[in-house]
Write a protein that holds these residues in place. Structure first.
Motif, PDB file in Angstrom:
ATOM      1  N   LYS A  11       0.845  -1.187   0.000  1.00 44.22           N
ATOM      2  CA  LYS A  11       0.000   0.000   0.000  1.00 44.22           C
ATOM      3  C   LYS A  11       0.882   1.239   0.000  1.00 44.22           C
ATOM      4  N   ASP A  12       0.471   2.237  -0.736  1.00 40.83           N
ATOM      5  CA  ASP A  12       1.131   3.547  -0.765  1.00 40.83           C
ATOM      6  C   ASP A  12       2.569   3.523  -1.257  1.00 40.83           C
ATOM      7  N   ASN A  37       5.040   6.592  -0.367  1.00 40.48           N
ATOM      8  CA  ASN A  37       4.091   7.481   0.286  1.00 40.48           C
ATOM      9  C   ASN A  37       3.631   6.893   1.621  1.00 40.48           C
ATOM     10  N   THR A  38       4.524   6.131   2.284  1.00 44.31           N
ATOM     11  CA  THR A  38       4.219   5.537   3.586  1.00 44.31           C
ATOM     12  C   THR A  38       4.980   6.278   4.682  1.00 44.31           C
ATOM     13  N   ASP A  39       4.699   5.914   5.923  1.00 44.82           N
ATOM     14  CA  ASP A  39       5.394   6.506   7.066  1.00 44.82           C
ATOM     15  C   ASP A  39       6.618   5.696   7.474  1.00 44.82           C
ATOM     16  N   LYS A  40       6.970   4.673   6.699  1.00 42.85           N
ATOM     17  CA  LYS A  40       8.097   3.806   7.044  1.00 42.85           C
ATOM     18  C   LYS A  40       9.144   3.810   5.935  1.00 42.85           C
ATOM     19  N   ALA A  70      10.861   7.296   4.297  1.00 44.03           N
ATOM     20  CA  ALA A  70       9.421   7.534   4.309  1.00 44.03           C
ATOM     21  C   ALA A  70       9.100   8.845   3.612  1.00 44.03           C
ATOM     22  N   ARG A  71       7.978   8.859   2.926  1.00 43.33           N
ATOM     23  CA  ARG A  71       7.495  10.055   2.221  1.00 43.33           C
ATOM     24  C   ARG A  71       8.553  10.648   1.294  1.00 43.33           C
ATOM     25  N   THR A  93      10.525  -5.279  -5.275  1.00 40.13           N
ATOM     26  CA  THR A  93      10.626  -6.062  -4.040  1.00 40.13           C
ATOM     27  C   THR A  93      11.372  -5.207  -3.028  1.00 40.13           C
ATOM     28  N   PHE A  94      10.883  -5.178  -1.794  1.00 41.56           N
ATOM     29  CA  PHE A  94      11.553  -4.384  -0.769  1.00 41.56           C
ATOM     30  C   PHE A  94      11.259  -4.944   0.610  1.00 41.56           C
ATOM     31  N   PHE A  95      12.025  -4.479   1.583  1.00 41.25           N
ATOM     32  CA  PHE A  95      11.814  -4.848   2.973  1.00 41.25           C
ATOM     33  C   PHE A  95      11.329  -3.627   3.733  1.00 41.25           C
TER      34      PHE A  95
END
Length: 131
Positions: A11-12, A37-40, A70-71, A93-95
């Motif tokens: 997501k995002d 576009n995430t907070d992580k 993040a962002r 692919t990501f962690f």
């Protein structure tokens, strides 16, 4: 065994193709970006891109981004005009922490064009976005 494998939904995190002016060559170039576009933070982002149709195929291009905060966003690659006539896939692919995520993004042939431009989150630029 397969039922025990959980594949989380991405997501995002998006792939966007943005038309930018190249100052030195005075051209308008299409560049692909990954948008977090995430907070992580995303770690060890692996991207494999390829263009194809029923009769043509480009060689796969591999890219690595060690950390995508993040962002934020990062440039993946420049896309030549001839490649826009093909279907273009970006397998990402990501962690995120200790969890691995995987998603494929598809830009169908001829969908990357000036008529399809929209504002891209975080970038404040116009481009074509695949969620």
């Amino acid at each position: 065994m397969k039922k025990d494998i959980q594949i989380p939904q991405v997501k995002d995190v998006h792939v966007a193709v943005v038309q930018e002016e190249h100052i030195e060559y005075k051209t308008k170039d299409w560049n692909a970006y990954i948008v977090n576009n995430t907070d992580k933070d995303l770690e060890t982002v692996l991207i494999v891109s390829q263009g194809y149709t029923d009769t043509k195929m480009t060689p796969p291009m591999r890219h690595t981004i060690s950390k995508l905060p993040a962002r934020s966003y990062a440039k993946i690659e420049y896309l030549q005009e001839q490649v826009l006539e093909l279907n273009n896939t970006f397998k990402v692919t990501f962690f995120e922490g200790n969890q691995m995520f995987d998603k494929s993004y598809l830009f169908r042939k001829n969908t990357i064009n000036t008529k399809a431009l929209q504002t891209i989150p975080l970038m404040q630029l116009k481009g074509v976005l695949v969620k």
